[in-house]
Design a protein around this motif. Structure first.
Motif, PDB file in Angstrom:
ATOM      1  N   VAL A   1      48.026  13.296  16.868  1.00 24.60           N
ATOM      2  CA  VAL A   1      47.903  14.545  16.121  1.00 24.60           C
ATOM      3  C   VAL A   1      49.259  15.222  16.149  1.00 24.60           C
ATOM      4  O   VAL A   1      49.887  15.327  17.194  1.00 24.60           O
ATOM      5  N   LYS A   2      49.710  15.695  15.005  1.00 21.74           N
ATOM      6  CA  LYS A   2      51.041  16.280  14.911  1.00 21.74           C
ATOM      7  C   LYS A   2      50.944  17.705  14.390  1.00 21.74           C
ATOM      8  O   LYS A   2      50.410  17.938  13.315  1.00 21.74           O
ATOM      9  N   LEU A   3      51.454  18.672  15.188  1.00 22.73           N
ATOM     10  CA  LEU A   3      51.577  20.041  14.705  1.00 22.73           C
ATOM     11  C   LEU A   3      52.973  20.204  14.126  1.00 22.73           C
ATOM     12  O   LEU A   3      53.965  19.965  14.794  1.00 22.73           O
ATOM     13  N   TYR A   4      53.025  20.594  12.881  1.00 23.76           N
ATOM     14  CA  TYR A   4      54.330  20.808  12.244  1.00 23.76           C
ATOM     15  C   TYR A   4      54.252  22.044  11.372  1.00 23.76           C
ATOM     16  O   TYR A   4      53.227  22.320  10.761  1.00 23.76           O
ATOM     17  N   TRP A   5      55.346  22.813  11.357  1.00 19.69           N
ATOM     18  CA  TRP A   5      55.391  23.982  10.491  1.00 19.69           C
ATOM     19  C   TRP A   5      56.765  24.054   9.837  1.00 19.69           C
ATOM     20  O   TRP A   5      57.732  23.451  10.299  1.00 19.69           O
ATOM     21  N   ALA A   6      56.856  24.799   8.753  1.00 24.41           N
ATOM     22  CA  ALA A   6      58.045  24.757   7.894  1.00 24.41           C
ATOM     23  C   ALA A   6      59.324  25.111   8.631  1.00 24.41           C
ATOM     24  O   ALA A   6      60.383  24.579   8.329  1.00 24.41           O
ATOM     25  N   ASN A   7      59.261  26.040   9.586  1.00 27.98           N
ATOM     26  CA  ASN A   7      60.470  26.510  10.273  1.00 27.98           C
ATOM     27  C   ASN A   7      60.600  25.958  11.687  1.00 27.98           C
ATOM     28  O   ASN A   7      61.250  26.562  12.539  1.00 27.98           O
TER      29      ASN A   7
ATOM     30  N   ILE B   1      57.272  14.824   6.925  1.00 26.10           N
ATOM     31  CA  ILE B   1      57.610  15.570   8.144  1.00 26.10           C
ATOM     32  C   ILE B   1      58.149  14.587   9.172  1.00 26.10           C
ATOM     33  O   ILE B   1      57.838  13.398   9.138  1.00 26.10           O
ATOM     34  N   PRO B   2      58.963  15.070  10.125  1.00 28.93           N
ATOM     35  CA  PRO B   2      59.409  14.199  11.216  1.00 28.93           C
ATOM     36  C   PRO B   2      58.200  13.764  12.031  1.00 28.93           C
ATOM     37  O   PRO B   2      57.413  14.591  12.481  1.00 28.93           O
ATOM     38  N   TYR B   3      58.036  12.474  12.195  1.00 31.02           N
ATOM     39  CA  TYR B   3      56.818  11.966  12.830  1.00 31.02           C
ATOM     40  C   TYR B   3      57.149  10.730  13.641  1.00 31.02           C
ATOM     41  O   TYR B   3      57.859   9.844  13.181  1.00 31.02           O
ATOM     42  N   ASN B   4      56.662  10.702  14.896  1.00 31.40           N
ATOM     43  CA  ASN B   4      56.961   9.575  15.778  1.00 31.40           C
ATOM     44  C   ASN B   4      55.702   8.852  16.247  1.00 31.40           C
ATOM     45  O   ASN B   4      55.644   8.325  17.351  1.00 31.40           O
ATOM     46  N   GLY B   5      54.691   8.856  15.417  1.00 25.41           N
ATOM     47  CA  GLY B   5      53.484   8.099  15.747  1.00 25.41           C
ATOM     48  C   GLY B   5      52.487   8.836  16.610  1.00 25.41           C
ATOM     49  O   GLY B   5      51.584   8.220  17.176  1.00 25.41           O
TER      50      GLY B   5
ATOM     51  N   VAL C   1      47.954  28.521  18.179  1.00 26.35           N
ATOM     52  CA  VAL C   1      48.307  28.624  19.596  1.00 26.35           C
ATOM     53  C   VAL C   1      47.892  27.396  20.386  1.00 26.35           C
ATOM     54  O   VAL C   1      48.676  26.856  21.176  1.00 26.35           O
ATOM     55  N   ARG C   2      46.681  26.931  20.195  1.00 20.08           N
ATOM     56  CA  ARG C   2      46.204  25.812  21.022  1.00 20.08           C
ATOM     57  C   ARG C   2      47.062  24.558  20.830  1.00 20.08           C
ATOM     58  O   ARG C   2      47.552  23.985  21.824  1.00 20.08           O
ATOM     59  N   PRO C   3      47.277  24.061  19.596  1.00 18.22           N
ATOM     60  CA  PRO C   3      48.136  22.873  19.478  1.00 18.22           C
ATOM     61  C   PRO C   3      49.590  23.149  19.871  1.00 18.22           C
ATOM     62  O   PRO C   3      50.278  22.252  20.358  1.00 18.22           O
ATOM     63  N   LEU C   4      50.044  24.390  19.693  1.00 21.08           N
ATOM     64  CA  LEU C   4      51.402  24.733  20.110  1.00 21.08           C
ATOM     65  C   LEU C   4      51.529  24.669  21.630  1.00 21.08           C
ATOM     66  O   LEU C   4      52.503  24.117  22.168  1.00 21.08           O
TER      67      LEU C   4
ATOM     68  N   GLY D   1      51.762  20.475  27.289  1.00 16.95           N
ATOM     69  CA  GLY D   1      51.075  19.198  27.473  1.00 16.95           C
ATOM     70  C   GLY D   1      49.571  19.380  27.467  1.00 16.95           C
ATOM     71  O   GLY D   1      49.036  20.268  28.151  1.00 16.95           O
ATOM     72  N   LYS D   2      48.862  18.530  26.710  1.00 14.15           N
ATOM     73  CA  LYS D   2      47.400  18.621  26.631  1.00 14.15           C
ATOM     74  C   LYS D   2      46.745  18.520  28.003  1.00 14.15           C
ATOM     75  O   LYS D   2      45.717  19.148  28.264  1.00 14.15           O
ATOM     76  N   GLU D   3      47.352  17.713  28.869  1.00 17.36           N
ATOM     77  CA  GLU D   3      46.768  17.492  30.185  1.00 17.36           C
ATOM     78  C   GLU D   3      46.801  18.743  31.060  1.00 17.36           C
ATOM     79  O   GLU D   3      46.127  18.807  32.095  1.00 17.36           O
ATOM     80  N   ASN D   4      47.579  19.743  30.649  1.00 24.61           N
ATOM     81  CA  ASN D   4      47.704  20.959  31.453  1.00 24.61           C
ATOM     82  C   ASN D   4      46.877  22.122  30.905  1.00 24.61           C
ATOM     83  O   ASN D   4      47.008  23.244  31.378  1.00 24.61           O
ATOM     84  N   PHE D   5      46.043  21.843  29.917  1.00 22.66           N
ATOM     85  CA  PHE D   5      45.101  22.850  29.421  1.00 22.66           C
ATOM     86  C   PHE D   5      43.982  23.002  30.447  1.00 22.66           C
ATOM     87  O   PHE D   5      43.409  22.033  30.922  1.00 22.66           O
TER      88      PHE D   5
END
Length: 975
Positions: free
Chosen positions: A162-168, A155-159, A542-545, A551-555
């Protein structure tokens, strides 16, 4: 050439050959070039491969021959010409010399190069393996491959941690516009309606397919009422019995559906007794198909094709092709076992060359669809709803005599006054759709004489697929929205709220939501908030999306709300979640503490306030003064409230000293009597909202949110006058509650219930809706029979499918001659759709009041031509806050709009312009424009068509900047 045949069959799927009889959307574009595409596959492709091989072979042979001749000359110089036989072969005794070995090695390479044509079959096999990896049932799924061996995917990954990735993830989900709506066509004097009904068959364990198909309804599939024929379909999986009945084992989804369609066609004709009607439905219509079968194929295709559009197909496939060549054409195993790599290097070059040519064509089609999806859509129709108490009495005579309006009032159950004079004291909503265009124009001019239109509008309803709506209004409402609440269709499976690409159910849902959340974020202001409702099916997405988009900081929190209880063999699921995020946590987002009656956490019943020890864990030494006495906290603890808070609580009688308890304070002293406080009768809300209903019980609209829960969302994150939005509006609860709470509102809904649920509900709210939160004391202070009323706008937007229906292609011989072979693969869509009205036809803006498009405005099968609201479309593109409107008819129609953007007043002038105007016409035109806008004193003036307006207009508009609408319209539209 089995591999070539297999590859050609794959290309036919890629180029949608199986949809050759469809005449809508992108299929019509492909069919327009069907003969040329077929020629490319059947002839040009093989020739192209042959030329590519010949080119690389000739290059290689030229190089090898040169090297071979150089070695030969060295041998002759060293050993003489006697080393070669009369046939030019090296004699046996010289073959083992150093020069002889070099000569034989190069000669072997030459022989290998001359037989390179043998690997053509491998090339076609390579191309088949590559393209078949990413193509599934009409879509390109961006699966990043390592190899067919071992580990397959990356998957495309930039370090990221935690990475949320889905097929589409790299695609737009577009299948939202045409789902499950009635499809209508005419058969002479009959009207035929295809209607989707709920599947009646219990599938359970005997289901045989995962794919879903359109099949005739098992019960009452056909009914005829007068001249209208209703044909009912189910959309469901097939049972084992159904697979055999329809003979659909093997093959693609499309071919299976077409087999089912043929069976449906035969069954329908059997049930129709009218011989004349049967003859009409079975007559040859198009491409050798009978009328009824053609329409069934078209109906099923419109509901099952075009799920996704890749955002950058060329980049993705080109990168993957490069990796494929390096890892599987020139992989280490090939390199190790081959004596000479020349033929595989040539193979790799040809695979790249042919692969890139095919990618060019595929990406041309995909990019074209992307452009159509992303382009700002036209406003097709604009109407206004306003209560009679806000309308000038000069309009009462027309309102009073309007029978259509009166009938709607009766249908909605409103009390109709006995005289027209009583309209002033009533909150009866009038809908401008029942009145003439001239009435609407006069009404808007009157309303904006002493007020700005956007300021007096309470809300906006938009009937549209929501991505298109958000994309269009973005320029106008960017960073203007205070609160967004959405309740998207949950990520269910068998009873999903919309069509899924079943294999990628979770991925489809993630793409659908992500596409829209990114636009929504841009609409929120810096102090704004968003709530997304979801359940256990999609909470994990939904949460990781939301973390990724906002941004996590805005949860801020996950709020728990009630759901309908369903029987369960295990733990029953009784709650759902609101994921609460803010736009910018550093901007001190608006949050109002909301108070509720003190309620038992478990039984949900009101409870009396209780006394509690005023201590909290964690040692502190700050004392409290009660009267003349000083109290230090117990050892290891501190007082819960500050001295100022305690003074207030003493005044309220909520502080006492319990002499029955002795404790040791922080200094080791024994103290008799500990401080206690009494809970207030009310409490601030926390993240547990199960004290109120999450849904409205016994509602006609399935899963209708309760007004109480939406009230809490809106009150906690906005103030009166703020803008609230819901772009999965459903039954309209969010807009109804927002209006009752004196907020501005925007609601977007695409379903047909926009007309029979949402619009009537909002008219009821304007009149006065007694239900829901209207009964609550704090709401009654703001919203009651005397303070009800209102004014809102509703609009219908062009959709992606409408845009596709408006594609017009015109051959461009000059471009074909210029680009030759590359024209079809790279350029034909750009050149042949330039004058199509799907974006903007500049010529048609000469008369902006009669610009027409073909659209499915009334949800019919065939598009109809309608006049588009060009001025409203331009207002959105420009991002204009509309202030004033006025219309003039002076031999020709003029519309003047005053608005504001970025602190500047802007006048927009629309008029019917004719090329045959003379100098005198231009002069009169200029004088009229100046006269009408001089009191507005705009800094910028936009005008359509030709004009002799100059920066020196004279009078109060002497310094206005003159701009022409057409180039700005074209740029902002997204061309």
């Amino acid at each position: 050439m089995e591999s070539f045949v297999k590859f050609k069959d794959l290309l036919k799927k890629l180029f949608q050959f199986e949809a050759s009889d469809l005449d809508f959307g992108i299929y019509r574009v492909l069919n327009y070039k069907r003969d040329k595409i077929d020629k490319f596959i059947q002839q040009d492709l093989e020739n192209k491969v042959g030329k590519a091989f010949a080119k690389h072979k000739d290059e290689r042979l030229t190089n090898i021959n040169q090297i071979l001749e150089e070695i030969k000359q060295k041998i002759i110089q060293s050993l003489g010409e006697k080393v070669f036989t009369p046939n030019g072969d090296l004699k046996e005794e010289f073959k083992d010399t150093p020069l002889g070995r070099d000569y034989l090695s190069v000669k072997a390479q030459k022989e290998e190069a001359e037989t390179i044509d043998e690997i053509k079959l491998q090339v076609f096999n390579d191309l088949y393996n590559f393209f078949s990896r990413y193509y599934e049932e009409g879509d390109f799924v961006p699966q990043y491959r390592y190899s067919i061996k071992g580990h397959k995917y990356t998957i495309p990954y930039n370090g990221e941690e935690v990475k949320l990735y889905w097929a589409n993830q790299e695609q737009y989900y577009i299948k939202t516009g045409l789902l499950f709506r009635d499809y209508t066509f005419k058969a002479n004097d009959h009207k035929v309606i295809f209607r989707i009904v709920t599947a009646n068959e219990e599938l359970a364990s005997n289901k045989a397919t995962k794919e879903r198909f359109f099949v005739l309804d098992d019960e009452s599939s056909i009914t005829i009422e007068d001249k209208t024929i209703f044909i009912r379909f189910q959309y469901r999986e097939l049972t084992e019995k159904g697979v055999k009945e329809y003979d659909v084992e093997g093959g693609s989804n499309t071919s299976k559906q077409e087999k089912i369609n043929q069976k449906s066609y035969d069954e329908i004709l059997k049930k129709i007794q009218d011989i004349t009607l049967k003859a009409i439905l079975s007559r040859d219509y198009k491409n050798g198909k009978p009328l009824l079968l053609y329409q069934i194929n078209r109906f099923t295709a419109k509901n099952t094709k075009d799920y996704f559009i890749h955002k950058n197909l060329k980049k993705f496939l080109t990168e993957q092709l490069d990796y494929f060549i390096k890892s599987e054409v020139l992989d280490i195993e090939t390199i190790e076992k081959e004596k000479f790599l020349d033929k595989h290097i040539t193979r790799a070059k040809v695979v790249r060359e042919i692969g890139e040519a095919i990618i060019d064509f595929l990406s041309q089609i995909e990019d074209f669809q992307k452009r159509l999806w992303e382009k700002k859509k036209f406003v097709l129709k604009t109407e206004y709803v306003i209560t009679t108490d806000r309308v000038s009495e000069e309009f009462y005579e027309e309102i009073w005599k309007n029978e259509e309006q009166r009938k709607e009032w009766e249908d909605l159950g409103f009390e109709i006054p006995k005289t027209k004079e009583e309209l002033k004291t009533k909150k009866l909503p009038i809908d401008t759709k029942y009145f003439s265009q001239e009435f609407k124009e006069r009404l808007l001019e009157k309303l904006t004489e002493n007020a700005d239109l956007d300021d007096i509008l309470d809300g906006l309803l938009i009937k549209s697929e929501n991505w298109q709506a958000l994309n269009l209004i973005l320029n106008k409402y960017k960073e203007k929205v205070q609160t967004i609440y959405i309740d998207p269709p949950f990520n269910k499976e068998q009873d999903a709220d919309y069509l899924y690409n079943v294999k990628y159910k979770d991925s489809t849902w993630a793409s659908m939501l992500e596409n829209r959340l990114r636009l929504a974020r841009d609409l929120l202001n810096d102090k704004g908030s968003i709530f997304v409702r979801c359940d256990y099916n999609g909470n994990w997405i939904v949460r990781p999306l939301m973390d990724e988009v906002f941004g996590k900081e805005n949860f801020r929190n996950e709020v728990i709300v009630n759901r309908f209880k369903k029987p369960s063999d295990t733990l029953a699921t009784v709650t759902e979640s609101f994921f609460f995020f803010v736009k910018n946590n550093n901007a001190k987002p608006l949050f109002n503490k909301v108070i509720r009656p003190r309620t038992c956490t478990f039984c949900k019943q009101p409870i009396e306030p209780r006394w509690h020890l005023m201590i909290s864990s964690g040692e502190g030494k700050t004392p409290l003064k009660i009267g003349d006495k000083i109290f230090y906290p117990p050892r290891g603890q501190h007082w819960k409230y500050s001295q100022d808070s305690v003074y207030e609580m003493i005044k309220q009688g909520r502080i006492r000293i319990n002499d029955g308890i002795t404790y040791t304070d922080v200094f080791g002293n024994k103290v008799k009597g500990v401080l206690e406080y009494l809970e207030s009768e009310e409490q601030f809300i926390d993240s547990n909202w199960t004290d109120i209903p999450g849904y409205k019980y016994a509602a006609e609209f399935q899963t209708e949110n309760s007004e109480e829960v939406i009230k809490r969302v809106i009150e906690s994150t906005s103030n009166q006058g703020d803008l609230v939005m819901d772009f999965f509006l459903g039954s309209g609860t969010t807009t109804a509650v927002a209006h009752k709470l004196k907020r501005k509102w925007i609601g977007v809904e695409m379903g047909e219930h926009f007309w029979n649920v949402v619009l009537p509900r909002m008219k009821q709210v304007l009149y006065y809706d007694k239900s829901g939160i209207s009964k609550e004391k704090d709401v009654k202070e703001k919203y009651n029979e005397k303070t009800a009323g209102g004014f809102f706008k509703y609009q219908i937007l062009e959709q992606y499918e409408d845009t596709l229906d408006n594609i017009e292609l015109k051959e461009n011989q000059q471009a074909q001659e210029l680009f030759k072979d590359e024209y079809l693969l790279k350029y034909f869509l750009d050149f042949e759709t330039k004058e199509s009205p799907y974006l903007l036809n500049i010529e048609h803006l000469k008369n902006p009041f009669s610009y027409k498009l073909k659209v499915n405005l009334q949800e019919v099968g065939e598009p109809e031509e309608v006049v588009v609201d060009i001025p409203e479309t331009f207002n959105y593109l420009l991002g204009l806050k509309v202030k004033k409107l006025k219309t003039r008819n002076n031999d020709r129609k003029y519309l003047f709009i005053l608005g504001e953007k970025e602190g500047k007043d802007i006048a927009i002038v629309w008029r019917e312009y004719y090329e045959k105007w003379k100098d005198e016409d231009f002069k009169k035109d200029k004088e009229l424009i100046i006269e009408e806008i001089k009191d507005w004193n705009p800094q910028i003036v936009y005008v359509n068509g030709q004009s002799i307006l100059t920066p020196k207009l004279g009078g109060d508009v002497d310094k206005a900047e003159i701009k022409f609408i057409e180039p700005e319209f074209k740029k902002l539209m997204g061309r």
